[in-house]
Design a protein around this motif. Structure first.
Motif, short mmCIF file in Angstrom:
data_model
loop_
_atom_site.label_atom_id
_atom_site.label_comp_id
_atom_site.label_asym_id
_atom_site.label_seq_id
_atom_site.Cartn_x
_atom_site.Cartn_y
_atom_site.Cartn_z
N ALA A 1 0.83 -1.20 0.00
CA ALA A 1 0.00 0.00 0.00
C ALA A 1 0.87 1.26 0.00
CB ALA A 1 -0.93 0.00 1.21
N VAL A 2 1.92 1.27 0.82
CA VAL A 2 2.82 2.42 0.87
C VAL A 2 3.56 2.56 -0.46
CG1 VAL A 2 4.88 3.37 1.94
CG2 VAL A 2 3.07 2.43 3.35
N ASP A 3 4.02 1.43 -0.99
CA ASP A 3 4.72 1.48 -2.28
C ASP A 3 3.83 2.09 -3.36
OD1 ASP A 3 6.90 0.32 -1.09
OD2 ASP A 3 6.38 -1.73 -1.73
N ALA A 4 2.54 1.70 -3.32
CA ALA A 4 1.60 2.22 -4.32
C ALA A 4 1.45 3.72 -4.16
CB ALA A 4 0.25 1.52 -4.20
N ASP B 1 -8.84 0.70 -6.99
CA ASP B 1 -7.43 0.90 -6.65
C ASP B 1 -7.07 2.38 -6.61
OD1 ASP B 1 -7.11 -1.81 -6.48
OD2 ASP B 1 -6.12 -2.04 -8.43
N ALA B 2 -7.56 3.12 -7.58
CA ALA B 2 -7.26 4.55 -7.64
C ALA B 2 -7.88 5.30 -6.46
CB ALA B 2 -7.75 5.14 -8.96
N PRO C 1 -3.93 12.20 -9.81
CA PRO C 1 -4.50 10.86 -9.63
C PRO C 1 -5.13 10.39 -10.94
CG PRO C 1 -5.14 12.31 -7.83
CD PRO C 1 -4.50 13.17 -8.85
N HIS C 2 -5.07 9.11 -11.18
CA HIS C 2 -5.59 8.62 -12.44
C HIS C 2 -5.97 7.15 -12.30
CE1 HIS C 2 -1.55 6.98 -12.51
NE2 HIS C 2 -1.95 6.12 -13.45
N CYS C 3 -6.63 6.64 -13.32
CA CYS C 3 -6.89 5.21 -13.43
C CYS C 3 -6.61 4.78 -14.86
CB CYS C 3 -8.35 4.89 -13.06
SG CYS C 3 -9.57 5.73 -14.08
N VAL C 4 -6.40 3.50 -15.04
CA VAL C 4 -6.14 2.97 -16.38
C VAL C 4 -7.25 1.97 -16.70
CG1 VAL C 4 -4.56 1.68 -17.85
CG2 VAL C 4 -3.66 3.30 -16.15
N ASP D 1 -6.84 8.22 -2.00
CA ASP D 1 -7.80 8.65 -0.98
C ASP D 1 -8.80 9.66 -1.56
OD1 ASP D 1 -8.99 8.64 1.53
OD2 ASP D 1 -7.82 10.36 2.21
N LEU D 2 -9.45 9.27 -2.64
CA LEU D 2 -10.33 10.18 -3.35
C LEU D 2 -11.73 10.21 -2.75
CD1 LEU D 2 -9.40 9.29 -7.05
CD2 LEU D 2 -8.59 11.23 -5.67
N ASN D 3 -12.30 11.39 -2.74
CA ASN D 3 -13.71 11.56 -2.36
C ASN D 3 -14.52 11.58 -3.64
OD1 ASN D 3 -16.25 12.43 -1.51
ND2 ASN D 3 -15.42 13.78 0.07
N VAL D 4 -14.94 10.39 -4.07
CA VAL D 4 -15.69 10.26 -5.31
C VAL D 4 -17.18 10.21 -5.01
CG1 VAL D 4 -13.84 9.18 -6.62
CG2 VAL D 4 -15.37 7.76 -5.23
N ALA D 5 -18.00 10.20 -6.06
CA ALA D 5 -19.44 10.38 -5.90
C ALA D 5 -20.22 9.28 -6.59
CB ALA D 5 -19.87 11.74 -6.45
N SER D 6 -21.42 9.05 -6.05
CA SER D 6 -22.44 8.29 -6.77
C SER D 6 -23.62 9.21 -7.00
CB SER D 6 -22.88 7.06 -5.97
OG SER D 6 -23.72 7.42 -4.88
#
Length: 918
Positions: A423-426, A542-543, A436-439, A548-553
Motif C-alpha cells: 500500500a505504501v509502495d503504491a 485501486d485509484a 491521480p488517475h486510473c487505467v 484517498d479520493l472523495n468520489v461520488a455516486s
C-alpha cells in the motif's frame, strides 16, 4: 377468518350494494349520528376510525377509543392510545427472511412446549417480494441481467429454499419470486386494491385496504389512497399473528399543493423539495395528508413518488385521498372493473373521496405552489439536504473544506500517516504522477475528487414512475444522437421496479439508447439504493484507495446515508433518472451541468444539458405507450417464478429442519426458555458503556448491511465455517443467521464512536483493560463477566430503514438500555419489541453536558413490573475517579401494550407465551 365487531355501539353496520354485489360495511355516516360531525376529520384518521368501529370488542377496542378519534378534532392532537389492525402485511426478503426464521423458531418452541405448531400461522394476508438480493456484479452489457440473476440464485439458493418452504408451510403467506420487481412497485401496480374484502360468518365485508410493511418505504402505497407504513419485522410478525399495533392517535399535518410543475421539472425535484420542507417543519411520528386543488393535476405515479419518501421527511405516512386519478391508475394497471366500482362507491359513501375544495382540520399545515419547484438533487449524505442543480459544485467544494487540495499534498499526507508494504509502495509510486488517475482498457484517465463512479437508475421511488423513466430514455436518445457517451470511469446500471418498465421502454423504442450509454438492464430489484451496487471495476477501486479520493455516486434512490451505497464512495447524490444519466455523461459533480458542456458532438460542438433535456410534450407522447396489456402480461403469473425458482426442492414438514452447518439460516436463540415464566423487571446495576454515539446515528450505522469485510468479526466467523471471501455475499443476504448479524451490529465503516475520539469504524474501548477492539468482541468479553451494557447517543437515534436487526443485534450484544436525546419512531418501537429499554435525556441534558466519556459505570433505578409509560427513571453515574452523580431520564416505553411486551421480554415473546398458554 376475520371476526368483526358484533358490539356495534354506534350503529355503524349497514349494507352497501354495488353493481348487483352485496357488501357489509361499518358506515361512518351511520356512526356520525352518535359520534358527532366527521366531515372535517382528516381522511387518514377516518381510515383509523373505521378500523376501530370494525374491531370494537370492549377489550382491545372500546367505545372511548372510537370517541377519542372524533374528539381529536377539538385539539388536533391526542395522547390516547388505540389498537390498530391493518388488513395485510408486506415484506421484502432482507427483512422477510428473519421474520420467517422467527416464525419457524416460534413453531419449534411451540412444539417443544407440547402444543400444536399450527398455532403459529399468519392470520392476515402476507406477501413477501424477493427484491433486495440481486447485486450489480455485471453491468454495461446485454448479458448483465442474466449474469446477475444466475449469481443471485447461486448466492441465495439456501435462503430461497427456506422462503419456498415458508410459502408451503404457512397459511396466508405468498412469495413473489426474484426477478419480478421491487415490493413497493409490485404493491402499487398489483397487490393493493384500495378497498379490501374480508369474509366473516358467511358475509362479505368491504373496508379500506390497509397494511404495514417490513420496509420503511411501504408508505409508497399512500399514493393510491391506501394507508400503510413501515414497521420493524418484529412488529410485523406480531401483526401477522393477530396482535394489534399499539399507537397513539397521531397528529396530522396537512400539506396543501397548488399550481403545476414548470416545464422540465420532474416528480423527483418535487419530492426533494417536499422532503426538505417537511424535515424543517418537523413531522417525525406524525401523519402527513396531502390536499389542495393541485392534486387534480398530479399523476398517481407522482403521488406515489412523494408518498414513498415519507421516511425521508420523517413522517409515519404521506397520505393522498382517493379520487378520479386513483381510479384511472387502477384501470391502467389492470385492476378488476368491479373493484374499481366498489372503490368509488365505498369511498364516496364513507367520506373518503377527495372533492374539490376539501379543507379538513389539521394539527398544522404548510403549502407549496408546485410552479416554484426547481431542478434539484439531495446530498451529499442525507435525503433532506436538497441542493439546487447549479449549486452542486460549491456544495461539494464546501464539503472538501475550501477548494480541492492538490493531489500531491493529499498523497503526501497519506504517506505521513503511515502504512506498510504494497500500500505504501503504491502511494509512493502515485506521487510520481502529476494527477491521480486510473487505467481502463489500457487507456489512462484522470480520476479526482468529485468524479462520479456510480450512476444508477435504481430504487422504488423513481423506477415506478413512467414519466421520469421515459424522460431518462428520451435524454439517452438525444445524447446518443449527439454522439455523447458516459465517462469510462462511471459504473452505470438500470434496475427497474417491475417488468412493466422494461415493456414500455422497449415499446417506446428507448431501451436501445439507454443500452448504448451503458444503462443496460441489471436486475429487477433495489440494487444500488440498498447497497447492492456491487464492486467497482478494480482500476477504479485501486485509484480511490491509492489517492484517498472523495468520489461520488448519483442514483435515483431515496437514501444516501454514509457507507450505504458503496464503502469507497463518500458522497452520494439523489437525483431524477434523467439527471442520473446526465451526471454519467458529465462524469463529475464538480461541474455546473446547467452551464458547462456535457461533451461534444461529432463536429466538435459543445453539447449542453438543455440540448438533450426532453420536453413535457415529448414525454407525454411516449407515455401513450404505457398500456393495460403490459400489466396484465407481467402480473398474470406473478407468484410462479422462472424455471430455476420452480426447481428448488423443499421439505414437506410443519416445522423447519434446521441445518446446524448452515451459514444462512440458523435457529435463533430468542425463544430459549419461553416455556418458563418471564423474569421480573429489575434495575440495571453497574452497566458498562459499549459506545458513545453522536446525532443522526441511523439504522444503516447500527444494523449490518452491505459488504462483509474479511477481517471483521463476521468475516472471521464465516472463514471459520469454511466460507471463502468470494462467497461471503452481503449482510442482507445472511439476515437469517444471527451469528453473522450480531457480529455485524455497530460494525459500519462510517460509525463514529466518541469513546475513541470519534474514530470511524465499528470499534470501541474495552474499559477494564483499555484495549481498542471490535464492538462485538468487547460485548462478548462483557457477557463473559455478566456485565450489562448501555449505548449513549444524540438526537434522532435510529433514523433510517425499518431494520429489525438494529434492535435484534443490540439485544444479542447484551445491551440493556439505549440513552439518547431522541429516537426515530420505528427503531424505538423495535427496541421495546426486543426487550431493550429506550431512555431519553430530559431538561436539555446531553451526553456532552453530563460529560459522559464512555468510561463510566451506569446504574438505572425505578424499574419494576409496575413500570408505566413515560416513567421517570434515575441514572447513577460512577466515574473513573470513584465520584458519582445522578440524572433523570424519560422511559420511552410509550404505551400500556408496550409495557406488557417489555415485561414478557419482547413483543414476540408476549405473543408466543399467550399462544402456548391458549
Amino acid at each position: 377468518m376475520a371476526k368483526y365487531s358484533k358490539i356495534n355501539s354506534f350503529g355503524a353496520l349497514k349494507s352497501l350494494d354495488v353493481a348487483s354485489e352485496h357488501y357489509q360495511i361499518f358506515s361512518l355516516k351511520n356512526a356520525e349520528s352518535q359520534l358527532g360531525d366527521l366531515s372535517k376529520l382528516p381522511k387518514s384518521l377516518k381510515v383509523l376510525l373505521e378500523n376501530l368501529l370494525r374491531f370494537e370488542d370492549n377489550k382491545t377496542v372500546k367505545k372511548e377509543d372510537i370517541q377519542a378519534i372524533v374528539d381529536w378534532q377539538k385539539t388536533k392532537k391526542s395522547d390516547h392510545e388505540i389498537q390498530y389492525r391493518p388488513a395485510r402485511v408486506l415484506m421484502q426478503d432482507f427483512t422477510g427472511v428473519p421474520a420467517v426464521v422467527d416464525l419457524a423458531a416460534m413453531r419449534a418452541a411451540v412444539a417443544k412446549a407440547g402444543a400444536d405448531p399450527e398455532k403459529i400461522n399468519p392470520l392476515s394476508k402476507v406477501d413477501l417480494v424477493i427484491d433486495h438480493s440481486v447485486m450489480v456484479d455485471y453491468f454495461g452489457t446485454n448479458q448483465a441481467f442474466d449474469e446477475n440473476v444466475e449469481i443471485e440464485m447461486q448466492r441465495n439458493g439456501e435462503r430461497y429454499q427456506f422462503l419456498r418452504w415458508g410459502q408451503s408451510a404457512f397459511n396466508n403467506f405468498s412469495v413473489v419470486p426474484p426477478g419480478t420487481g421491487i415490493c413497493h412497485q409490485v404493491n402499487l401496480e398489483y397487490l393493493a386494491q384500495a378497498v379490501w374484502l374480508g369474509e366473516s360468518e358467511g358475509q362479505t365485508f368491504a373496508f379500506p385496504d390497509t397494511l404495514v410493511g417490513t420496509d420503511s418505504h411501504t408508505t409508497m402505497i399512500n399514493g393510491l389512497g391506501v394507508l400503510g407504513w413501515g414497521v420493524g419485522g418484529i412488529e410485523a410478525e406480531a401483526a401477522m399473528l393477530g396482535q394489534p399495533i399499539s399507537m397513539l392517535i397521531p397528529e396530522v399535518i396537512g400539506f396543501k399543493l397548488t399550481g403545476k410543475l414548470k416545464e422540465g421539472i420532474t416528480a423527483t425535484d418535487l419530492v426533494l423539495t417536499i422532503t426538505q420542507m417537511l424535515r424543517q417543519k418537523g413531522v417525525v411520528g406524525k401523519f402527513v395528508e396531502f390536499y389542495g386543488d393541485g392534486l387534480a393535476d398530479l399523476p398517481l405515479a407522482d403521488r406515489a413518488t412523494i408518498a414513498n419518501m415519507a421516511p425521508e421527511y420523517g413522517a409515519t405516512c404521506g397520505f393522498f385521498p382517493i379520487d378520479d386519478i386513483t381510479l384511472g391508475y387502477m384501470h391502467l394497471t389492470g385492476r378488476d372493473a368491479a373493484r374499481s366500482a366498489l372503490v368509488e362507491a365505498y369511498c364516496k359513501e364513507q367520506g373518503l373521496w377527495r372533492n374539490v375544495g376539501d379543507e379538513p382540520l389539521f394539527t398544522d399545515t404548510l403549502s407549496l405552489d408546485m410552479a416554484t419547484v426547481n431542478a434539484s438533487v439531495a446530498g451529499p449524505k442525507r435525503p433532506q439536504d436538497r441542493v439546487e442543480l447549479p449549486d452542486i459544485p460549491k456544495t461539494f467544494s464546501a464539503l472538501m473544506e475550501l477548494d480541492l487540495k492538490p493531489a500531491k499534498q493529499e498523497q503526501e499526507r497519506l504517506i505521513n500517516e503511515g502504512g506498510a508494504g504494497a500500500a505504501v509502495d503504491a502511494k509512493q509510486s502515485a506521487l510520481q504522477n502529476e494527477e491521480p488517475h486510473c487505467v481502463i482498457d489500457g487507456k489512462r484517465y484522470p480520476l479526482v475528487h468529485g468524479d462520479v463512479v456510480i450512476s444508477a437508475i435504481t430504487s422504488c421511488t423513481n423506477t415506478s414512475n413512467p414519466s421520469v423513466m421515459l424522460a431518462a430514455g428520451l435524454l439517452a436518445k438525444k445524447a446518443v444522437e449527439k454522439g455523447l457517451q458516459r465517462k469510462p470511469w462511471v459504473k452505470s446500471s438500470l434496475a427497474p421496479g417491475s417488468k412493466v418498465v422494461t415493456d414500455y421502454l422497449n415499446a417506446s423504442g428507448l431501451m436501445p439508447y439507454l443500452e448504448k450509454l451503458g444503462y443496460n438492464l441489471v436486475g429487477y430489484g433495489c440494487t444500488t439504493c440498498i447497497g447492492n451496487s456491487g464492486p467497482l471495476p478494480k482500476p477504479i477501486e485501486d485509484a480511490i484507495q491509492c489517492y484517498d479520493l472523495n468520489v461520488a455516486s448519483v442514483l435515483s434512490g431515496n437514501r444516501n446515508f454514509e457507507g450505504r451505497v458503496h464503502p469507497l464512495v463518500k458522497t452520494n447524490w439523489l437525483a431524477s433518472p434523467p439527471l442520473v444519466i446526465a451526471f454519467g455523461l458529465a462524469g463529475s459533480i464538480r461541474n455546473d451541468i446547467t452551464q458547462e458542456a456535457l461533451g461534444t458532438d461529432a463536429q466538435g460542438n459543445n453539447v449542453y444539458l438543455k440540448d438533450i433535456w426532453p420536453s413535457q410534450a415529448e414525454i407525454d407522447e411516449v407515455l401513450q405507450k404505457v398500456n393495460t396489456d403490459m400489466f396484465h402480461k407481467e402480473y398474470a403469473a406473478v407468484f410462479e417464478g422462472d424455471e430455476s425458482w420452480k426447481a428448488i426442492q423443499i421439505p414437506d414438514s410443519q416445522t423447519y429442519e434446521w441445518d446446524e452447518h448452515s451459514t444462512y439460516i440458523r435457529h435463533p436463540p430468542f425463544f430459549e426458555g419461553i416455556d418458563q415464566p418471564p423474569q421480573p423487571i429489575q434495575n440495571i446495576q453497574s452497566a458498562r458503556i459499549l459506545a458513545v454515539l453522536g446525532d443522526l446515528v441511523t439504522t444503516d450505522h447500527i444494523s449490518p448491511a452491505g459488504n462483509i469485510k474479511k477481517d471483521s468479526p463476521a468475516g472471521r466467523y464465516l472463514q471459520a465455517q469454511g466460507v471463502e471471501q468470494k462467497d461471503f455475499n452481503s449482510y442482507g443476504s445472511r439476515r437469517g443467521n444471527h451469528e453473522v448479524m450480531m457480529r455485524g451490529t455497530f460494525a459500519n465503516i462510517r460509525i463514529k464512536n466518541e469513546m475513541l475520539g470519534g474514530e470511524e469504524g465499528g470499534n470501541t474501548l474495552y474499559v477494564p483493560t483499555g484495549e481498542k477492539m471490535a464492538i462485538y468482541d468487547a460485548a462478548m468479553k462483557y457477557q463473559q463477566d455478566n456485565t450489562p451494557l448501555v449505548i449513549i447517543a444524540g438526537k434522532e437515534y435510529g433514523t433510517g430503514s425499518s431494520r429489525d436487526w438494529a434492535a435484534k443485534g443490540t439485544n444479542l450484544l447484551g445491551v440493556k438500555a439505549v440513552i439518547a436525546e431522541s429516537f426515530e419512531r420505528i427503531h424505538r418501537s423495535n427496541l421495546v419489541g426486543m426487550g431493550v429499554l429506550p431512555l431519553q435525556f430530559v431538561d436539555g441534558q446531553t451526553r456532552q453536558s453530563l460529560n459522559l466519556t464512555g468510561q463510566e459505570e451506569i446504574s438505572i433505578s425505578g424499574l419494576s413490573d409496575a413500570i408505566e409509560p413515560h416513567a421517570s427513571l434515575e441514572v447513577t453515574v460512577k466515574r473513573a475517579n470513584g465520584s458519582t452523580d445522578q440524572f433523570k431520564v424519560l422511559c420511552r416505553i410509550d404505551t400500556l401494550n408496550e409495557v406488557e411486551y417489555f415485561k414478557a421480554g419482547g413483543i414476540l415473546h408476549y405473543v408466543l407465551r399467550n399462544l402456548i398458554a391458549a
